[in-house]
Scaffold this motif. Structure first.
Motif, PDB file in Angstrom:
ATOM      1  N   ARG A   1       0.696  -1.317  -0.034  1.00 31.88           N
ATOM      2  CA  ARG A   1       0.109   0.053  -0.093  1.00 31.88           C
ATOM      3  C   ARG A   1       0.948   1.388   0.033  1.00 31.88           C
ATOM      4  N   LEU A   2       1.990   1.199   0.659  1.00 27.48           N
ATOM      5  CA  LEU A   2       2.740   2.429   0.819  1.00 27.48           C
ATOM      6  C   LEU A   2       3.554   2.487  -0.715  1.00 27.48           C
ATOM      7  N   ASN A   3       3.472   3.988  -1.043  1.00 25.22           N
ATOM      8  CA  ASN A   3       3.864   4.314  -2.229  1.00 25.22           C
ATOM      9  C   ASN A   3       5.435   4.254  -2.453  1.00 25.22           C
ATOM     10  N   LYS A   4       5.975   4.044  -3.486  1.00 23.47           N
ATOM     11  CA  LYS A   4       7.482   3.838  -3.615  1.00 23.47           C
ATOM     12  C   LYS A   4       8.094   5.214  -3.721  1.00 23.47           C
ATOM     13  N   ARG A   5       9.190   5.367  -3.068  1.00 17.35           N
ATOM     14  CA  ARG A   5      10.153   6.618  -2.915  1.00 17.35           C
ATOM     15  C   ARG A   5      11.321   6.586  -3.993  1.00 17.35           C
ATOM     16  N   THR A   6      11.779   7.767  -4.262  1.00 14.86           N
ATOM     17  CA  THR A   6      12.987   7.800  -5.036  1.00 14.86           C
ATOM     18  C   THR A   6      14.343   8.032  -4.218  1.00 14.86           C
ATOM     19  N   SER A   7      14.247   9.057  -3.525  1.00 11.64           N
ATOM     20  CA  SER A   7      15.356   9.488  -2.673  1.00 11.64           C
ATOM     21  C   SER A   7      15.692   8.628  -1.424  1.00 11.64           C
ATOM     22  N   GLN A   8      16.766   8.237  -0.970  1.00 15.12           N
ATOM     23  CA  GLN A   8      17.340   7.473   0.110  1.00 15.12           C
ATOM     24  C   GLN A   8      16.581   7.919   1.274  1.00 15.12           C
ATOM     25  N   SER A   9      16.170   9.385   1.536  1.00 17.15           N
ATOM     26  CA  SER A   9      15.714   9.738   2.802  1.00 17.15           C
ATOM     27  C   SER A   9      14.056   9.291   2.760  1.00 17.15           C
ATOM     28  N   GLU A  10      13.559   9.467   1.720  1.00 15.10           N
ATOM     29  CA  GLU A  10      12.255   9.100   1.617  1.00 15.10           C
ATOM     30  C   GLU A  10      11.992   7.572   1.688  1.00 15.10           C
TER      31      GLU A  10
ATOM     32  N   GLU B   1      12.375   6.926   5.532  1.00 13.80           N
ATOM     33  CA  GLU B   1      11.139   7.316   6.265  1.00 13.80           C
ATOM     34  C   GLU B   1      10.154   6.186   5.971  1.00 13.80           C
ATOM     35  N   VAL B   2       9.657   5.605   4.674  1.00 14.01           N
ATOM     36  CA  VAL B   2       8.877   4.891   4.410  1.00 14.01           C
ATOM     37  C   VAL B   2       8.876   3.428   5.110  1.00 14.01           C
ATOM     38  N   ASN B   3      10.361   2.898   5.197  1.00 16.66           N
ATOM     39  CA  ASN B   3      10.606   1.845   5.771  1.00 16.66           C
ATOM     40  C   ASN B   3      10.583   1.919   7.342  1.00 16.66           C
ATOM     41  N   GLU B   4      10.816   3.099   7.912  1.00 11.03           N
ATOM     42  CA  GLU B   4      10.450   3.188   9.266  1.00 11.03           C
ATOM     43  C   GLU B   4       8.891   3.341   9.570  1.00 11.03           C
ATOM     44  N   PHE B   5       8.031   3.885   8.892  1.00 10.26           N
ATOM     45  CA  PHE B   5       6.779   3.761   9.094  1.00 10.26           C
ATOM     46  C   PHE B   5       6.186   2.570   9.042  1.00 10.26           C
ATOM     47  N   ALA B   6       6.451   1.683   7.910  1.00 11.83           N
ATOM     48  CA  ALA B   6       6.316   0.293   7.746  1.00 11.83           C
ATOM     49  C   ALA B   6       6.491  -0.292   9.044  1.00 11.83           C
ATOM     50  N   LYS B   7       7.694  -0.158   9.538  1.00 19.21           N
ATOM     51  CA  LYS B   7       8.262  -1.238  10.702  1.00 19.21           C
ATOM     52  C   LYS B   7       7.309  -0.757  11.931  1.00 19.21           C
ATOM     53  N   TRP B   8       7.002   0.710  12.075  1.00 14.88           N
ATOM     54  CA  TRP B   8       6.284   0.978  13.206  1.00 14.88           C
ATOM     55  C   TRP B   8       4.704   0.577  13.160  1.00 14.88           C
ATOM     56  N   VAL B   9       4.285   0.469  11.850  1.00  8.47           N
ATOM     57  CA  VAL B   9       2.929  -0.130  11.792  1.00  8.47           C
ATOM     58  C   VAL B   9       2.902  -1.555  11.991  1.00  8.47           C
ATOM     59  N   LEU B  10       3.820  -2.337  11.784  1.00  9.03           N
ATOM     60  CA  LEU B  10       3.886  -3.721  12.191  1.00  9.03           C
ATOM     61  C   LEU B  10       4.227  -3.873  13.521  1.00  9.03           C
ATOM     62  N   GLN B  11       4.743  -3.059  14.160  1.00  8.39           N
ATOM     63  CA  GLN B  11       5.040  -3.125  15.498  1.00  8.39           C
ATOM     64  C   GLN B  11       3.735  -2.840  16.399  1.00  8.39           C
ATOM     65  N   VAL B  12       2.712  -1.741  15.960  1.00  8.76           N
ATOM     66  CA  VAL B  12       1.538  -1.605  16.361  1.00  8.76           C
ATOM     67  C   VAL B  12       0.406  -2.922  16.178  1.00  8.76           C
ATOM     68  N   GLY B  13       0.738  -3.542  14.856  1.00 13.34           N
ATOM     69  CA  GLY B  13      -0.102  -4.767  14.584  1.00 13.34           C
ATOM     70  C   GLY B  13       0.110  -5.834  15.831  1.00 13.34           C
ATOM     71  N   ASP B  14       1.650  -5.931  15.941  1.00 17.63           N
ATOM     72  CA  ASP B  14       1.915  -7.064  16.768  1.00 17.63           C
ATOM     73  C   ASP B  14       2.112  -6.850  18.143  1.00 17.63           C
ATOM     74  N   GLY B  15       1.516  -5.648  18.499  1.00 14.98           N
ATOM     75  CA  GLY B  15       1.355  -5.172  19.914  1.00 14.98           C
ATOM     76  C   GLY B  15       2.590  -5.182  20.601  1.00 14.98           C
ATOM     77  N   ASN B  16       3.862  -4.699  19.993  1.00 13.34           N
ATOM     78  CA  ASN B  16       5.188  -4.840  20.498  1.00 13.34           C
ATOM     79  C   ASN B  16       5.764  -3.464  20.655  1.00 13.34           C
ATOM     80  N   LEU B  17       4.846  -2.507  20.761  1.00 14.39           N
ATOM     81  CA  LEU B  17       5.415  -1.229  21.209  1.00 14.39           C
ATOM     82  C   LEU B  17       5.334  -0.907  22.463  1.00 14.39           C
ATOM     83  N   GLU B  18       6.322  -0.170  23.170  1.00 21.17           N
ATOM     84  CA  GLU B  18       6.542  -0.008  24.699  1.00 21.17           C
ATOM     85  C   GLU B  18       5.844   1.568  24.658  1.00 21.17           C
TER      86      GLU B  18
END
Length: 369
Positions: A71-80, A83-100
Motif C-alpha cells: 500500500r505504501l507508495n514507492k520513493r526515489t530518494s534515500q531519505s524518503e 522514512e517509508v521503511n521506518e513507518f512500515a516497521k512502526w505499523v507492524l509493531q503496532v499490529g503485533d502489539g510490541n510497542l512500549e
C-alpha cells in the motif's frame, strides 16, 4: 459453480469426497493483525474462538507469509525510502502489539498503552471538529465536487455515533439544497398477533432504530455528497459493498452516483430503494427497511475502512479503540506516512499522543514465527 465443479471431481475420483473442499485448492487471504470476527457483545475468548486458527481445518492449511507493504507508495530518494521503511516497521509493531508505551501510557492503559510519535499528532491546537475537518479536507467548499480530491481522504473513528455527527456537519458545508429520503419500515416474523405488533412496535419506533450495517431512516443527500455502497448490487459493474461514489443527481425514487474509486472509476449508476434486513439482530422481530443502501462516508468507522487505500487519513479518537486490530487498521490505510494525522483526546478532552492499542496476542500463537 463451485458445487458443480466439486461434483465433477467426485465423479472422476470418488476418493476426493472425503477431502476438505473436495480436494480443490482453496486460497484464503487475511491479516490477523486486522480486526477479528465481530461477535456482538462477545468477550476476548469468544472473539478468538471464532477465528479460523481455532478451526479443525487450520491444521491442514499451508501458510504463506507476505512481508512487503504494497500500500505504501514507492520513493526515489534515500531519505524518503528510509522514512517509508521506518513507518512500515512502526505499523507492524503496532499490529503485533510490541510497542512500549512508556510510564505514562502504562499508567493510563496498562499493557495496551502506546505513545504515538509526535509527527502524527498536533498537541498545540484543540482537537475540535472544525480543526479536524479543516486539516483533512482543506479548501473543502472549493473541492466539494472534485472526485479525485474526495476519493483520496477520509476521517476514521471507532463508533457509528461519532461518524454520523461528523458526516452531518460536513454535508451542511456543501452548497446546495438537501434532499431527504425516508425509508419504509416493517416488522415481520413476530410471534404475537398483528394488533400486538402494532401496539408494541409502532412505525415511529421502527423509524428510530439505528442498526449497524443498515442505512438510516432519514438519508439526507445533496449533489456532490460522497457515499459508500452498503450491499453488493452488481459485482461485474463494480457495485460492491464498500464502493465509494459521489451523488450526481437526486431523483424522486433513486439517486444517480458516479464511482470515484476502484477499476470502474467514472461510471455512473442509478441506486434505487430496496428491502434490507439486518443479518444479526437482537430484536424480537425481523426489521425490513426499504431504503437506498447508501451511507455518507466523509467519515467512516475503522471497521468499514478495511480494504480502503487513502492518501490522507485523519484518525479521530475521542475515546480509545475497543477491540483487536482497530488502531492497526486505521494507520495502515495511508499510502505515505505524511498522509496520517491522529487526533487523540484524553479523559479531560485535551489533545494527547497517548492512547490504547488493543492486541489479542493469542491469535498469533498458531502462526509460524
Amino acid at each position: 459453480m463451485f458445487g458443480s465443479l466439486t461434483q465433477r471431481y467426485y465423479e472422476s475420483d470418488p476418493a476426493r469426497a472425503a477431502l476438505p473442499f473436495g480436494g480443490i485448492t482453496v486460497v484464503l487471504g487475511g491479516d490477523f493483525r486486522q480486526i477479528l470476527p465481530v461477535i456482538p457483545h462477545g468477550d476476548r475468548a469468544e472473539i478468538l474462538g471464532a477465528c479460523i486458527t481455532r478451526s479443525r481445518l487450520w491444521n491442514i492449511c499451508k501458510i504463506f507469509i507476505l512481508k512487503r507493504n504494497m500500500r505504501l507508495n514507492k520513493r526515489t530518494s534515500q531519505s524518503e525510502i528510509d522514512e517509508v521503511n521506518e513507518f512500515a516497521k512502526w505499523v507492524l509493531q503496532v499490529g503485533d502489539g510490541n510497542l512500549e508505551g512508556g510510564e505514562e501510557a502504562e499508567k493510563s492503559f496498562k499493557e495496551d498503552g502506546i505513545q504515538v510519535p509526535m509527527k502524527f499528532c498536533d498537541l498545540e491546537n484543540d482537537n475540535s471538529v472544525e480543526n479536524m475537518i479543516r486539516s483533512i479536507y482543506p479548501d473543502f467548499v472549493e473541492n466539494s465536487s472534485n472526485a479525485k480530491y474526495l476519493s483520496d481522504r477520509a476521517i476514521l473513528t471507532p463508533t457509528n455515533q461519532t461518524v454520523g455527527h461528523l458526516n452531518s456537519l460536513i454535508v451542511d458545508m456543501i452548497p446546495g439544497d438537501a434532499v431527504t429520503y425516508y425509508s419504509v419500515d416493517n416488522a415481520e416474523e413476530f410471534a404475537g398477533t398483528e394488533d400486538d405488533l402494532q401496539s408494541a412496535f409502532p412505525i415511529e419506533y421502527l423509524n428510530s432504530l439505528s442498526i449497524p450495517g443498515m442505512p438510516a431512516h432519514d438519508l439526507k443527500l445533496k449533489v456532490g455528497v460522497v457515499v459508500m455502497l452498503m450491499r453488493n448490487l452488481n459485482q461485474t459493474l463494480g457495485l460492491c459493498n464498500g464502493t465509494r461514489m459521489i451523488v450526481t443527481k437526486c431523483l424522486k425514487y433513486c439517486v444517480e452516483c458516479e464511482v470515484i474509486s476502484g477499476t470502474f472509476i467514472g461510471t455512473r449508476h442509478f441506486i434505487p430503494r430496496m428491502e434490507l434486513c439486518p443479518s444479526d439482530s437482537v430484536l424480537p422481530f425481523k426489521l425490513v427497511r426499504k431504503q437506498m443502501p447508501l451511507q455518507i462516508c466523509y467519515a467512516m468507522t475503522i471497521n468499514k475502512s478495511q480494504g480502503q487505500s487513502l492518501k490522507t487519513v485523519g484518525l479521530f479518537l475521542p475515546k480509545p479503540v475497543f477491540t483487536h486490530g482497530q488502531f492497526y487498521v486505521a494507520i495502515s490505510r495511508v499510502t505515505s506516512p505524511g498522509g496520517l494525522k491522529i487526533f487523540i483526546d484524553d479523559d479531560r478532552g485535551f489533545p494527547t499522543n497517548i492512547t490504547q492499542n488493543v492486541v489479542y496476542k493469542e491469535v498469533f500463537y498458531a502462526l509460524p514465527r
